[in-house]
Design a protein around this motif. Structure first.
Motif, short mmCIF file in Angstrom:
data_model
loop_
_atom_site.label_atom_id
_atom_site.label_comp_id
_atom_site.label_asym_id
_atom_site.label_seq_id
_atom_site.Cartn_x
_atom_site.Cartn_y
_atom_site.Cartn_z
N GLY A 630 30.11 -40.86 -47.54
CA GLY A 630 29.75 -40.35 -46.20
C GLY A 630 30.29 -41.08 -44.98
N LEU A 631 30.29 -42.45 -44.96
CA LEU A 631 30.84 -43.23 -43.98
C LEU A 631 32.45 -42.91 -43.58
N LEU A 632 33.13 -42.73 -44.81
CA LEU A 632 34.43 -42.14 -44.80
C LEU A 632 34.77 -40.88 -43.98
N SER A 633 33.78 -39.96 -44.47
CA SER A 633 34.00 -38.71 -43.97
C SER A 633 33.71 -38.30 -42.70
N THR A 634 33.11 -39.44 -41.95
CA THR A 634 32.91 -39.59 -40.61
C THR A 634 34.16 -40.11 -39.73
N GLY A 635 35.03 -40.69 -40.51
CA GLY A 635 36.11 -41.20 -39.65
C GLY A 635 35.91 -42.83 -39.19
N ASN A 636 34.60 -43.34 -39.51
CA ASN A 636 34.51 -44.61 -39.28
C ASN A 636 35.09 -45.66 -40.34
N HIS A 637 36.46 -45.69 -40.27
CA HIS A 637 37.22 -46.35 -41.24
C HIS A 637 37.07 -47.95 -40.65
N ALA A 638 37.27 -48.13 -39.59
CA ALA A 638 36.77 -49.41 -39.09
C ALA A 638 35.52 -50.20 -39.66
N ILE A 639 34.50 -49.38 -39.46
CA ILE A 639 33.40 -49.78 -39.94
C ILE A 639 33.13 -49.96 -41.49
N ALA A 640 33.89 -48.91 -42.25
CA ALA A 640 34.13 -49.19 -43.52
C ALA A 640 34.55 -50.50 -43.95
N LYS A 641 35.79 -50.81 -43.31
CA LYS A 641 36.48 -51.99 -43.89
C LYS A 641 35.59 -53.17 -43.51
N THR A 642 34.74 -53.13 -42.33
CA THR A 642 33.98 -54.36 -42.04
C THR A 642 32.94 -54.39 -43.09
N MET A 643 32.24 -53.58 -43.31
CA MET A 643 31.20 -53.46 -44.54
C MET A 643 31.82 -53.87 -45.79
N LEU A 644 32.83 -53.50 -46.08
CA LEU A 644 33.50 -53.84 -47.56
C LEU A 644 34.14 -55.29 -47.67
N TYR A 645 34.93 -55.67 -46.44
CA TYR A 645 35.64 -56.88 -46.47
C TYR A 645 34.92 -58.04 -45.71
N ALA A 646 33.83 -57.81 -45.30
CA ALA A 646 33.20 -58.76 -44.42
C ALA A 646 32.94 -60.01 -45.38
N PRO A 647 32.74 -61.24 -44.86
CA PRO A 647 32.31 -62.43 -45.91
C PRO A 647 31.00 -62.29 -46.48
#
Length: 998
Positions: A630-647
């Motif tokens: 759902g996050l990717l479907s909205t185009g918020n890819h920067a947020i997705a990367k942050t939530m996936l790869y944050a420390p």
């Protein structure tokens, strides 16, 4: 005097003038007739006139009375009655008959005059108050003339009789029943009482006709003296108390006297005393108690129908019941309940409803309760139930007991039915007034277990999606039980309860929708321990419902029961939550908001809790995958990367899962894209989704496919006339090489960009697939051939041949299916170009035919040899010219110098294949049908190549340029193919024997 009397106007006739004018006349008949003839509107003058006329008849009445008293019989004759004697007297003295008749008229008028005066004296005080108020209004009238004289109260009182509904002349002359009806109609009821009292004997038979004229809206207290009453001793209607003006009738009014006047032949003066009459049915006898009860009931119905004033009808019934009239108690009870509905129940803003007893009797108890509370607000609902509904329900219980059918649960059952069908807001108000902490007498619902059952039924039976605060307030009012001593295994019982409820609330063909009443039947047998567990489940469901509503994907409470064992339904709702929440405007603007959404989605899984959440069948990793999608479907890819790869990531997913989610989201965006350009729109989002995942082979392939799609769309490839191909059509194309073919066929210059087209092939998924590369090169070569660009056609053919040779050694290629497929395409393409007459480069043509000979299957060699043999004389001539020039030392011709025979590697290959063949070329092979056969073979191999530029039929042309029919080709070519096959099968070689000696 007679002339003066007749010319004197009525308003000029005073009491003094009566004596002055009539006292001088000696004729009694004329004087009395004059008194009867005049009817004045002045009480004093009229009284003087009547008393004067009566006085002039006194001496005659004495004489007639004496005559009537004589009853002595004559000698030898029978005795004569008084009536006969009086009749004979009237016949012999007509003047006495006239005077006696006129005297009775005057006496009757005098009685009515006295009644009229008494009626005026007791006019209601409210009329006087109205006059006084009117005077005050006159005094304060701002529009009045200040100089005008203000009428005094005495003047107003003097004018009061003018407003009396019946004038004095009308009252004296007309039928007394008409006057009584006029008084009743105009609500002059105190005067009507006087009239009844003074003339009861005359009005008694028509009493009910007079009462009918009283308007229905008049309150019974103002005419209680006129209402019929009951004589309980005789069980009949009580007779009225009469008070006539004269107890004993006058001689002229006696029945015997009236009979004598009727029997005499004297023409009497006609007196018109009944200009206006009223028809009525006489009821001279008193009514029975049942008849009186019927009259009261009819009057009540008429009152309600005509006016809708239930209070008037109730007052009428109460008066009748107080008088002892039977069968009115129950009617009064009904009217009392109906009056509460009409006057005490809250009213709406619309027009008042028309309530009648017929409608009231036709209503069911639950309908009555709903009518009581139809316009109640949540703030007034509890009070209205206590003051309106509960008394009504108690009356129903008492009535059932009186009927011998006691039903103690009647009131609670009806109340519960109302609660189950009303709005959740009203249910909340009722539960606020039913809290277990309140005194029992103040509670509306007094049973704690019933409260729990009704709440469960109402909440799970509701379809509301936006009343979660109201539902929570209902839950907070429910009782809390200590179930610590309950038996073990309650978890299984709770699961069974939820499963059973889920089946119950799921619509079916037999029961499309489960109502709250149906659910109450399910909850009724549950003990308090099971109810407590059900309330715990309800608590979780309410919290889940609030979470779903918070993210714009609300579900009715029944959904949590329906989906408790359906993973597909839970997964679908989780997807809706992840996608719709992200699509809500001004909702999720940063990482914190998305983390909040993830936290709520994970909370709905239930975690380690024993109570199942909305997503209890989904694992945490699956929920996080759905969230990421759902996050990717909205185009918020920067947020997705942050939530996936944050420390300290909140979205812990494996690389394989991330790759799968990114690919799925990218393909979904791709399929929904309206444009293939990956620089903007959904296609750009599809490409950006792949950047979130770690780089992998599948990610690279999907990126290349998106780039290929963008390139295909840039060529404006049509899918149908006038419509450009869409990305979803490209995705659904099974053979993607056909897309390359469509690009070449729809763009004139596309074939010139070999590397671009090959790169398109690679990105369509054919990288490191030489067979696909060979097919694309064949397409390019054929497209160039049709455009008569033989240079590019030859270059692509050579590259195609080198690719085929590079696929493996010739010794091991015959068993390789991929090689055979590539070789099939390659030799046909070389054969097509090598036999083109427009291609002038003989050396290259011979090279191409050599490649065709090397790669074609054995049964096709003779077809290629035919084209070879056609070029062979020209090739030999060119070689001889080349040798001659070389021997003479002349510079070779440019064309001859470039000529070469079949490459040595091809020649050696051919020798290896045809080392046993040494026979002259069969003459039949000189036919052009072998070329046609090769063309048909190429078409069968490359049937998906849309080469339609006008040269596809060249192979079917004979040397004279005429088309040969398919039947002729089958007839002539069949023998050639058969003969060539037989020759080759015998091992007779003939192709490359003296190549180096030329």
């Amino acid at each position: 005097m007679a002339a003066q009397w007749s010319t004197l106007a009525d308003d000029e006739l005073a009491a003094e003038r009566v004596h002055e004018l009539l006292g001088q006349v000696q004729n009694d008949v004329w004087v009395v007739s004059a008194c009867v003839d005049r009817v004045l509107d002045d009480v004093t003058a009229q009284r003087t006139l009547l008393t004067f006329g009566i006085a002039r008849t006194d001496h005659i009445m004495e004489k007639c009375a004496n005559i009537a008293s004589l009853s002595t019989p004559s000698h030898g004759q029978a005795s004569t009655s008084n009536d006969e004697i009086l009749t004979c007297h009237f016949q012999s003295v007509p003047a006495d008959a006239q005077l006696c008749h006129l005297r009775s008229v005057l006496l009757r008028r005098l009685d009515r005059l006295n009644t009229y005066v008494e009626m005026q004296k007791i006019l209601p005080d409210d009329q006087e108050m109205d006059v006084e108020d009117e005077i005050d209004e006159w005094e304060d009238d701002p529009w009045g003339d200040g100089d005008a004289a203000t009428p005094s109260k005495s003047t107003a009182k003097c004018s009061l009789p003018e407003s009396f509904p019946v004038s004095l002349p009308e009252f004296l002359q007309n039928d007394l029943l008409w006057s009584a009806c006029e008084l009743a109609t105009t609500e002059t009821l105190s005067s009507l009482s006087v009239l009844f009292q003074r003339h009861s004997q005359e009005l008694w038979p028509s009493r009910f006709r007079i009462l009918e004229c009283i308007p229905e809206h008049v309150h019974p207290s103002t005419w209680r003296s006129l209402l019929p009453t009951l004589d309980s001793s005789a069980e009949l209607e009580a007779l009225p108390v009469a008070d006539p003006w004269r107890i004993d009738p006058d001689f002229s009014e006696l029945p015997s006297t009236q009979d004598a006047l009727d029997n005499c032949i004297v023409p009497l003066v006609k007196v018109i005393d009944s200009n206006k009459e009223v028809s009525s049915t006489a009821v001279p006898d008193p009514l029975s108690d049942e008849e009186l009860s019927t009259w009261y009931k009819n009057r009540v119905n008429a009152t309600i129908i005509a006016t809708g004033m239930v209070d008037i009808a109730l007052a009428l019934v109460q008066h009748g019941a107080a008088q002892g009239i039977p069968s009115l108690d129950q009617l009064g009870e009904e009217l009392s309940l109906l009056s509460r509905l009409v006057y005490d129940a809250p009213r709406g803003t619309d027009a008042e409803e028309d309530w009648t007893l017929t409608r009231w009797y036709s209503m069911e108890p639950l309908t009555v309760v709903r009518a009581y509370l139809a316009h109640s607000t949540p703030e007034s609902l509890a009070r209205d139930i206590s003051h309106l509904v509960m008394p009504y329900l108690f009356v129903l219980e008492a009535r059932a007991e009186r009927a011998g059918q006691p039903d103690p649960s009647l009131s609670t059952r009806i109340l519960y039915d109302y609660v189950l069908a009303t709005s959740l807001e009203n249910v909340s108000a009722i539960y606020e007034a039913s809290k277990p902490t309140l005194p029992m007498a103040q509670r509306i619902i007094k049973n704690d277990e019933d409260m729990a059952r009704i709440a469960l039924a109402c909440l799970y039976g509701s379809d509301s999606l936006d009343e979660w605060a109201t539902m929570s307030s209902i839950f907070e009012c429910l009782p809390v039980w200590d179930v610590s001593n309950a038996e073990n295994g309650d978890g299984d019982a709770a699961n069974t309860t939820v499963a059973s409820l889920g089946e119950l609330v799921t619509p079916s063909t037999n029961q499309p929708q489960c109502t709250a009443k149906d659910l109450l039947i399910f909850f009724e047998p549950l003990p308090f321990a099971s109810l407590s567990q059900a309330l715990d489940i309800l608590d979780v469901h309410l919290e889940s419902g609030e979470i779903l509503a918070r993210w714009s994907v609300p579900a009715p409470l029944r959904w949590f029961l329906q989906s408790s064992n359906t993973v597909v339904e839970q997964r679908a709702w989780a997807n809706r939550m992840a996608r719709r929440a992200g699509g809500t405007e001004d909702r999720l603007n940063g990482v914190e908001d998305w983390e909040w959404l993830l936290k709520d989605m994970l909370k709905l899984t239930g975690g380690d809790s024993s109570t199942k959440g909305a997503f209890c069948l989904l694992g945490r990793e699956e929920v996080m995958s759905i969230f990421l999608s759902g996050l990717l479907s909205t185009g918020n890819h920067a947020i997705a990367k942050t939530m996936l790869y944050a420390p300290r990531t909140k979205l812990a997913l494996s690389p394989a899962t991330i790759e799968s989610v990114c690919l799925t989201a990218s393909r979904e965006l791709y399929d929904n894209a309206s444009s293939g350009n990956y620089k903007f729109g959904d296609m750009k989002l599809a490409c950006d989704c792949l950047e979130v995942s770690p780089l992998s082979e599948n990610i690279v392939k999907e990126k290349e496919f998106i780039e290929a799609t963008s390139r295909i769309c840039s060529f404006h490839v049509p899918s149908s006339p006038g419509t450009v191909i869409s990305p979803i059509e490209i995705r659904l194309t099974k053979d993607r090489l056909s897309l390359v073919s469509r690009v070449l066929s729809s763009n004139n210059d596309a074939y010139k960009h070999t590397e671009v087209v090959l790169d398109l092939c690679y990105k369509l998924g054919y990288r490191n697939q030489p067979v696909a590369e060979v097919k694309v090169l064949a397409m390019l070569a054929d497209t160039a051939l049709q455009a008569e660009d033989f240079v590019r056609a030859y270059e692509n053919s050579e590259r195609m041949v080198q690719t085929v040779y590079a696929m493996g050694n010739s010794g091991s290629l015959d068993g390789d299916s991929a090689f055979r497929e590539a070789a099939e395409v390659c030799w046909i393409a070389c054969f097509q170009l090598g036999r083109q007459p427009e291609f002038s480069d003989l050396s290259k043509k011979m090279t191409l035919l050599g490649h065709a000979l090397d790669l074609c299957p054995p049964d096709k060699i003779h077809d290629v040899l035919m084209a070879w043999r056609k070029l062979e004389p020209e090739d030999i001539e060119a070689r001889e010219e080349h040798l001659r020039q070389r021997r003479s030392g002349e510079a070779p011709l440019s064309t001859a110098s470039k000529m070469d025979t079949v490459p040595r590697n091809v020649a050696s290959s051919l020798r290896a294949r045809l080392q046993d063949f040494h026979m002259p070329s069969p003459p039949l092979l000189n036919t052009p049908d072998a070329a046609a056969l090769a063309s048909r073979t190429f078409k069968s191999v490359a049937a998906n190549f849309p080469f339609g530029r006008g040269r596809s039929q060249a192979s079917d042309m004979d040397e004279r340029g005429s088309m040969r029919s398919e039947s002729s080709r089958r007839t002539e070519g069949g023998d050639v193919s058969a003969q060539a096959s037989r020759v080759l099968s015998k091992g007779i070689g003939w192709l490359i024997g003296a190549d180096e000696d030329i």
